[in-house]
Design an enzyme around this catalytic site. Structure first.
Site, PDB file in Angstrom:
ATOM      1  N   GLU A 103       0.847  -1.185  -0.081  1.00 42.28           N
ATOM      2  CA  GLU A 103       0.029  -0.172   0.143  1.00 42.28           C
ATOM      3  C   GLU A 103       0.893   1.117  -0.027  1.00 42.28           C
ATOM      4  OE1 GLU A 103      -3.234   0.006  -0.655  1.00 42.28           O
ATOM      5  OE2 GLU A 103      -2.727  -2.087  -0.913  1.00 42.28           O
ATOM      6  N   CYS A 157      -1.579   9.427   3.670  1.00 41.91           N
ATOM      7  CA  CYS A 157      -1.521   8.918   2.417  1.00 41.91           C
ATOM      8  C   CYS A 157      -2.655   9.427   1.540  1.00 41.91           C
ATOM      9  CB  CYS A 157      -1.384   7.585   2.289  1.00 41.91           C
ATOM     10  SG  CYS A 157      -2.713   6.681   3.262  1.00 41.91           S
TER      11      CYS A 157
HETATM   12  P1  NAD Z   1       8.916   4.404   3.565  1.00 41.06           P
HETATM   13  O1  NAD Z   1       8.588   3.882   2.312  1.00 41.06           O
HETATM   14  O2  NAD Z   1      10.039   5.279   3.464  1.00 41.06           O
HETATM   15  O3  NAD Z   1       9.159   3.361   4.591  1.00 41.06           O
HETATM   16  C1  NAD Z   1       8.086   2.444   4.983  1.00 41.06           C
HETATM   17  C2  NAD Z   1       8.738   1.171   5.721  1.00 41.06           C
HETATM   18  O4  NAD Z   1       9.582   0.639   4.579  1.00 41.06           O
HETATM   19  C3  NAD Z   1       9.639   1.561   6.881  1.00 41.06           C
HETATM   20  O5  NAD Z   1       9.487   0.673   7.802  1.00 41.06           O
HETATM   21  C4  NAD Z   1      10.934   1.557   6.214  1.00 41.06           C
HETATM   22  O6  NAD Z   1      12.008   1.263   7.045  1.00 41.06           O
HETATM   23  C5  NAD Z   1      10.874   0.350   5.292  1.00 41.06           C
HETATM   24  N1  NAD Z   1      11.935   0.355   4.202  1.00 41.06           N
HETATM   25  C6  NAD Z   1      12.481   1.363   3.611  1.00 41.06           C
HETATM   26  N2  NAD Z   1      13.515   0.997   2.726  1.00 41.06           N
HETATM   27  C7  NAD Z   1      13.345  -0.354   2.619  1.00 41.06           C
HETATM   28  C8  NAD Z   1      13.930  -1.599   1.873  1.00 41.06           C
HETATM   29  N3  NAD Z   1      14.750  -1.111   0.699  1.00 41.06           N
HETATM   30  N4  NAD Z   1      13.472  -2.587   1.983  1.00 41.06           N
HETATM   31  C9  NAD Z   1      12.277  -2.916   3.141  1.00 41.06           C
HETATM   32  N5  NAD Z   1      11.989  -2.091   3.746  1.00 41.06           N
HETATM   33  C10 NAD Z   1      12.307  -0.804   3.632  1.00 41.06           C
HETATM   34  O7  NAD Z   1       7.509   5.150   3.881  1.00 41.06           O
HETATM   35  P2  NAD Z   1       7.329   6.038   5.130  1.00 41.06           P
HETATM   36  O8  NAD Z   1       7.998   7.333   5.099  1.00 41.06           O
HETATM   37  O9  NAD Z   1       7.359   5.328   6.341  1.00 41.06           O
HETATM   38  O10 NAD Z   1       5.641   6.401   5.148  1.00 41.06           O
HETATM   39  C11 NAD Z   1       4.952   7.556   4.344  1.00 41.06           C
HETATM   40  C12 NAD Z   1       4.599   6.753   2.911  1.00 41.06           C
HETATM   41  O11 NAD Z   1       3.614   5.831   3.170  1.00 41.06           O
HETATM   42  C13 NAD Z   1       3.782   7.869   2.046  1.00 41.06           C
HETATM   43  O12 NAD Z   1       4.203   7.600   0.851  1.00 41.06           O
HETATM   44  C14 NAD Z   1       2.320   7.530   2.312  1.00 41.06           C
HETATM   45  O13 NAD Z   1       1.609   7.806   1.144  1.00 41.06           O
HETATM   46  C15 NAD Z   1       2.599   5.973   2.403  1.00 41.06           C
HETATM   47  N6  NAD Z   1       1.341   5.348   3.170  1.00 41.06           N
HETATM   48  C16 NAD Z   1       0.505   4.751   2.548  1.00 41.06           C
HETATM   49  C17 NAD Z   1      -0.763   4.202   2.934  1.00 41.06           C
HETATM   50  C18 NAD Z   1      -1.657   3.575   2.107  1.00 41.06           C
HETATM   51  O14 NAD Z   1      -2.459   2.927   2.832  1.00 41.06           O
HETATM   52  N7  NAD Z   1      -1.599   3.343   1.081  1.00 41.06           N
HETATM   53  C19 NAD Z   1      -0.735   4.285   4.416  1.00 41.06           C
HETATM   54  C20 NAD Z   1      -0.046   4.987   5.140  1.00 41.06           C
HETATM   55  C21 NAD Z   1       1.318   5.667   4.437  1.00 41.06           C
END
Ligand code: NAD
Length: 545
Positions: free
Chosen positions: A294, A328
């Site tokens: 997501e 999001c």
């Molecule tokens: P992010 O992508 O930076 O991180 C999300 C998670 O992924 C964290 O736990 C991070 O440590 C991990 N991660 C980072 N790099 C990785 C890798 N290479 N391999 C595996 N895991 C990795 O996102 P964020 O800043 O934590 O959250 C914000 C984002 O989330 C925004 O884009 C927002 O729109 C989205 N979001 C979407 C929803 C939805 O339901 N669609 C809900 C909430 C947030």
């Protein structure tokens, strides 16, 4: 002990009314309580065992950046060993957890929900400190966590019941849903209780076991949830907790051949990378990994010429600036019919100027800091870029990171279609305003992004709303209300295109992603002539699978 709550109808947890003095007092007390617990050390948890590591990383208060929220054993220090140990523990736990009755698994969720409900303000207060949620935003997050637990518990019970399939003579056919195996749970920081808990426990209630890697920006609230799981006596190894970076711990989890599925919520870039990595088959791997991803959004509110402009202005300001635009579902594009542009903007600007920016610990605060330095820098860069590309800054635009990562609520008017600020997710309080010639043009602009998460339309014209119902291509579409604030059960949540796999969290199909259907067909009362049919050319079943 079973809670016997399994047959009640699901109802959303009510939000707290902080205008009532008793509720405000309870929240103030919880804030003091959490303040007295700040800066403690937290371990990695594998198979129930707490493992302290010498290397630590710290989680900070974004609104008071010198304040340490928690010090975490950093699994990056020995990532390969720890990730493998955690996956092995989950693999072992899976052998028995998969056979625990669905009702019993669901009951763990109901009990966790009850604990959160009883200490609601305590968990909300942790979010005030760790991610900069205002009281109302934190309360919404806590309520949603309760909802996910209550909803998924009931859903599992539903899926465990006899499934409706076509019955044919001479056979007893049954379809049951069985768990997948060990899953990697990789949540974001922005709904650090609700999304983290929902993703983890949806997988768990289906009979899977998990390794949870919390966001490095919100590990404390995830650890607090681990304490709840301990309190309810969830068997060891069902949820293992490894705090570390995405690029090390996260990568190793995603790449492991022993991981059966990955449940991810976060940015588009990371989600796409995980999707690609998960598709590679590694040595010893016996399955295709399932990925639930997501991701981000570039969500728009369309305000039509025939709209209630006061209601629209309120919805836009709430959706654009609530939680500093870090949802999001946040409105980052206001697409307005040019005939009402000036009148609407006047209202939006006036309401924006009324927002009280300050510390999230204060009851009156409407907006506070963004999550971290990187987010702060990105927001300021986007604001500059928006102006370089022809946008006109009409409110805000200024950041101050002396104490915390504060960005003023910012509105950029006259934004051109296809410009960067109109296309890319910023995840900060930055609203781009785009003028549309008419309603069709507004829809065209709204759909012209890679994303498709949420959207809203303000219009009194039923025909236009009907057109939007068919053509506005987003997973969650709202009419005459804001585009944030999805409620579990009522608004199953998930987006199209680059917003992800449209898993519809909080909806009836969500759990299916963590299970596989197994069909068992038993021949009953077979006759002599039927058993001779096997290689009969006239046997229709021979032509099918
Ligand atoms: P992010 O992508 O930076 O991180 C999300 C998670 O992924 C964290 O736990 C991070 O440590 C991990 N991660 C980072 N790099 C990785 C890798 N290479 N391999 C595996 N895991 C990795 O996102 P964020 O800043 O934590 O959250 C914000 C984002 O989330 C925004 O884009 C927002 O729109 C989205 N979001 C979407 C929803 C939805 O339901 N669609 C809900 C909430 C947030």
């Amino acid at each position: 002990m079973q809670t016997q709550r399994t047959t009640d109808e699901f109802k959303n947890e009510p939000f707290t009314d902080y205008s009532k003095p008793e509720n405000a007092d309870a929240m103030r007390q919880a804030i003091e309580q959490v303040k007295s617990e700040l800066g403690r050390d937290y371990a990695v948890i594998v198979n129930g065992e707490k493992i302290e590591l010498d290397k630590k990383f710290e989680s900070f208060n974004p609104a008071e950046k010198s304040q340490v929220i928690g010090r975490f054993s950093d699994a990056d220090a020995d990532a390969e060993t720890l990730v493998n140990r955690a996956i092995d523990a989950a693999t072992e736990a899976f052998k028995s957890w998969r056979n625990v009755r669905a009702e019993e698994r669901a009951d763990y969720l109901f009990r966790a929900a009850q604990i959160i409900r009883e200490r609601k303000h305590y968990y909300s207060a942790w979010m005030v400190f760790e991610v900069g949620k205002t009281w109302a935003e934190a309360d919404g997050d806590t309520a949603e966590a309760i909802d996910f637990l209550e909803f998924y518990g009931r859903e599992m019970i539903r899926y465990a019941q006899k499934q409706p399939i076509t019955q044919i003579a001479g056979e007893d056919n049954r379809l049951e849903y069985i768990p997948l195996g060990v899953g990697a749970i990789i949540p974001p920081w922005n709904f650090p209780l609700a999304i983290m808990c929902g993703m983890t426990m949806a997988a768990v209630v289906c009979g899977n076991t998990t390794v949870l890697k919390p966001s490095p920006d919100a590990p404390t609230i995830a650890y607090k949830f681990m304490e709840i799981l301990d309190e309810i006596g969830l068997p060891k190894g069902v949820v293992n907790f490894i705090a570390g970076s995405g690029t090390k711990v996260g990568e190793l989890l995603v790449q492991s051949p022993k991981i059966r599925f990955i449940s991810f919520t976060g940015s588009k870039a990371v989600g796409l990378h995980i999707y690609e990595e998960a598709a590679k088959t590694r040595e010893g791997q016996r399955w295709m990994k399932r990925v639930v991803a997501e991701m981000g959004g570039k969500d728009a509110i369309i305000v039509d010429a025939e709209a209630d402009l006061d209601a629209a202005a309120t919805g836009v300001v709430q959706a654009a600036f609530g939680f500093q635009g870090q949802k999001c579902s946040a409105c980052s594009r206001l697409i307005v019919d040019e005939s009402v542009h000036d009148e609407l903007l006047e209202k939006v600007v006036a309401l924006t100027k009324e927002l009280k920016i300050g510390s999230p610990t204060e009851a009156e605060t409407n907006m506070t800091a963004v999550i971290n330095q990187k987010s702060f820098d990105n927001a300021l860069k986007a604001i500059t870029k928006g102006q370089d590309e022809g946008g006109k800054l009409i409110v805000g635009g200024v950041g101050d990171s002396s104490q915390g990562f504060y960005i003023e609520p910012t509105i950029i008017d006259e934004v051109k279609e296809k410009s960067t600020v109109e296309q890319e997710e910023i995840f900060a309080p930055v609203l781009a305003v785009i003028k549309a010639k008419d309603f069709d043009h507004a829809l065209e602009i709204a759909n012209d992004t890679q994303y498709g998460l949420t959207g809203a339309v303000y219009s009194k014209n039923e025909e236009k709303l009907e057109k939007a119902r068919n053509e506005f291509h987003v997973g969650n579409l709202y009419f005459n209300r804001k585009c944030t604030g999805a409620l579990v059960g009522a608004h199953p949540f998930g987006g199209f295109n680059m917003s992800g796999t449209d898993s519809k969290a909080g909806g009836r199909e969500y759990l299916l992603q963590f299970m596989q259907g197994k069909l068992v067909s038993e021949k009953v009362g077979a006759t002599k002539s039927e058993s001779k049919e096997v290689l009969n050319a006239g046997d229709t079943s021979a032509k099918a699978f």
